[in-house]
Write an enzyme that holds these catalytic residues in place. Sequence first.
Site, short mmCIF file in Angstrom:
data_model
loop_
_atom_site.label_atom_id
_atom_site.label_comp_id
_atom_site.label_asym_id
_atom_site.label_seq_id
_atom_site.Cartn_x
_atom_site.Cartn_y
_atom_site.Cartn_z
N GLY A 174 0.84 -1.20 0.00
CA GLY A 174 0.00 0.00 0.00
C GLY A 174 0.87 1.24 0.00
O GLY A 174 2.10 1.17 0.07
N SER A 175 0.22 2.41 -0.04
CA SER A 175 0.99 3.65 -0.18
C SER A 175 1.79 3.97 1.08
O SER A 175 2.91 4.48 1.00
CB SER A 175 0.06 4.80 -0.56
OG SER A 175 -0.93 4.97 0.44
N THR A 176 1.23 3.69 2.26
CA THR A 176 1.96 3.99 3.50
C THR A 176 3.12 3.00 3.67
O THR A 176 4.23 3.39 4.04
CB THR A 176 1.02 3.93 4.72
OG1 THR A 176 -0.23 4.54 4.37
CG2 THR A 176 1.62 4.66 5.91
N ASP B 129 3.17 -2.86 8.23
CA ASP B 129 2.19 -2.84 7.14
C ASP B 129 1.23 -1.67 7.35
O ASP B 129 1.15 -1.12 8.46
CB ASP B 129 1.43 -4.18 7.13
CG ASP B 129 0.80 -4.49 5.78
OD1 ASP B 129 0.72 -3.60 4.92
OD2 ASP B 129 0.38 -5.66 5.60
N ASP C 67 -6.45 -0.24 6.36
CA ASP C 67 -7.55 0.60 5.87
C ASP C 67 -8.37 1.15 7.03
O ASP C 67 -8.90 2.25 6.95
CB ASP C 67 -8.43 -0.20 4.91
CG ASP C 67 -7.62 -0.65 3.72
OD1 ASP C 67 -7.13 0.23 2.99
OD2 ASP C 67 -7.40 -1.87 3.55
N GLY D 43 -6.68 -4.91 3.02
CA GLY D 43 -7.01 -5.48 1.72
C GLY D 43 -7.44 -4.47 0.68
O GLY D 43 -7.81 -4.84 -0.43
N GLY D 44 -7.32 -3.17 1.06
CA GLY D 44 -7.63 -2.13 0.06
C GLY D 44 -6.73 -2.24 -1.16
O GLY D 44 -7.10 -1.81 -2.25
N GLY D 45 -5.58 -2.85 -0.98
CA GLY D 45 -4.67 -3.07 -2.11
C GLY D 45 -4.71 -4.50 -2.61
O GLY D 45 -3.83 -4.94 -3.35
N GLU E 98 -0.63 -10.65 3.14
CA GLU E 98 -0.35 -9.82 4.33
C GLU E 98 -0.67 -10.58 5.61
O GLU E 98 0.06 -10.49 6.60
CB GLU E 98 -1.17 -8.53 4.26
CG GLU E 98 -0.68 -7.56 3.19
CD GLU E 98 -1.60 -6.38 2.95
OE1 GLU E 98 -1.12 -5.36 2.46
OE2 GLU E 98 -2.81 -6.47 3.25
#
Length: 251
Positions: A33-35, A88, A91, A102-104, A110
Site C-alpha cells: 500500500g501507499s503507506t 504494514d 484501511d 485489503g484495500g490493495g 499480508e
Amino acid sequence: MSQSSGVDPAKLAAAQAAVALVEDGMKLGLGTGSTAAVMVRELAARVAAEGLKLRCAATSQATADLATSLGLRIESLDEIGWLDMTIDGADEVDPDLHLIKGGGAAHLREKVVAAASDRMVVVADPGKVVEILGAFPLPVEVLAFGFETTRKLIRRALDELELGGHDVMQRLRGSDPVITDEGNLILDLHLGCIPDAPALARALAAIPGVVEHGLFLGMCDLAIIGRKDGSVIQLARDADIDADLLANEGE
Ligand SMILES: O=C(CO)[C@H](O)[C@H](O)COP(=O)(O)O
C-alpha cells in the site's frame, strides 16, 4: 537519502517511526500500500546509510518490486522461516487494534506474513482510526471457481448476522476484475458498520470459496499513527485511543 518532498507528511512520520524500530539482523515482513511503500523507501534509505543486515519478505509482488528496485533483497517467507516484525498499512484501525486490510488486494499474503511474525506494526494516518470497523468496504478474496456461488453464500452469512441487504461488489479495475497475486478475485462487502467482527470473521472463514477476508483481529501489536505536523501517536493493544484521533483532527 530520506524522502521528503511530495510525500504525505503523516505517512512519512508513521513510516519513519516504524523504521526506527528496525534493528540490525532483523527478519522483516514488508507490507503493501501507499503507506507501506513510504516505509519501504525509509527502510532502504536506512539500510543504505547504516549498512544494516536485514532479511526481508514482501507481502505482495508490488512491494517486492519496489523493495528490489531500492536495493533491498527480498526472500520468500519460507526461506526466512519466521519474522521478527512486519510493518504494514491498514484501511481501518479500531480501539482494540483490530484492522480492516485489503484495500490493495494483498490481505491474503499480508495475513500469512503477519501471522508468521513476532510483532505486527501498523503504519497509518489519522483517517484510518475508527471507533467501529466497517465504513471501509471489507475485502474478501475468493476463488474464481464457483465465484457467484461463493457470493451467494457470503450474502446468506451476512443475512444470518443481520448484516443483509448490503452490496457485495466484485472489485474491478476499469471493467476488468482485479486478480490478486494468488490468482483469485476480490469481493468488497459494503457493510457500513461491523458490530461483531469476530462473528463475521468466523462466518466468512467457514465458506469454502472464501480464501481470506480482510479482518485482522488480534494480530496488530502496535499502530503508529502519523500526523500532518510530523508527530506520531503510538497505540499499543488495549490502550485507549485519543478522542481527537477518532475525530480525525479535521483531516
Ligand atoms: O491492506 C492493504 C493492502 O492490501 C494496505 O495496507 C491498505 O489498503 C492501506 O493502504 P494505504 O496505506 O495505501 O492506505
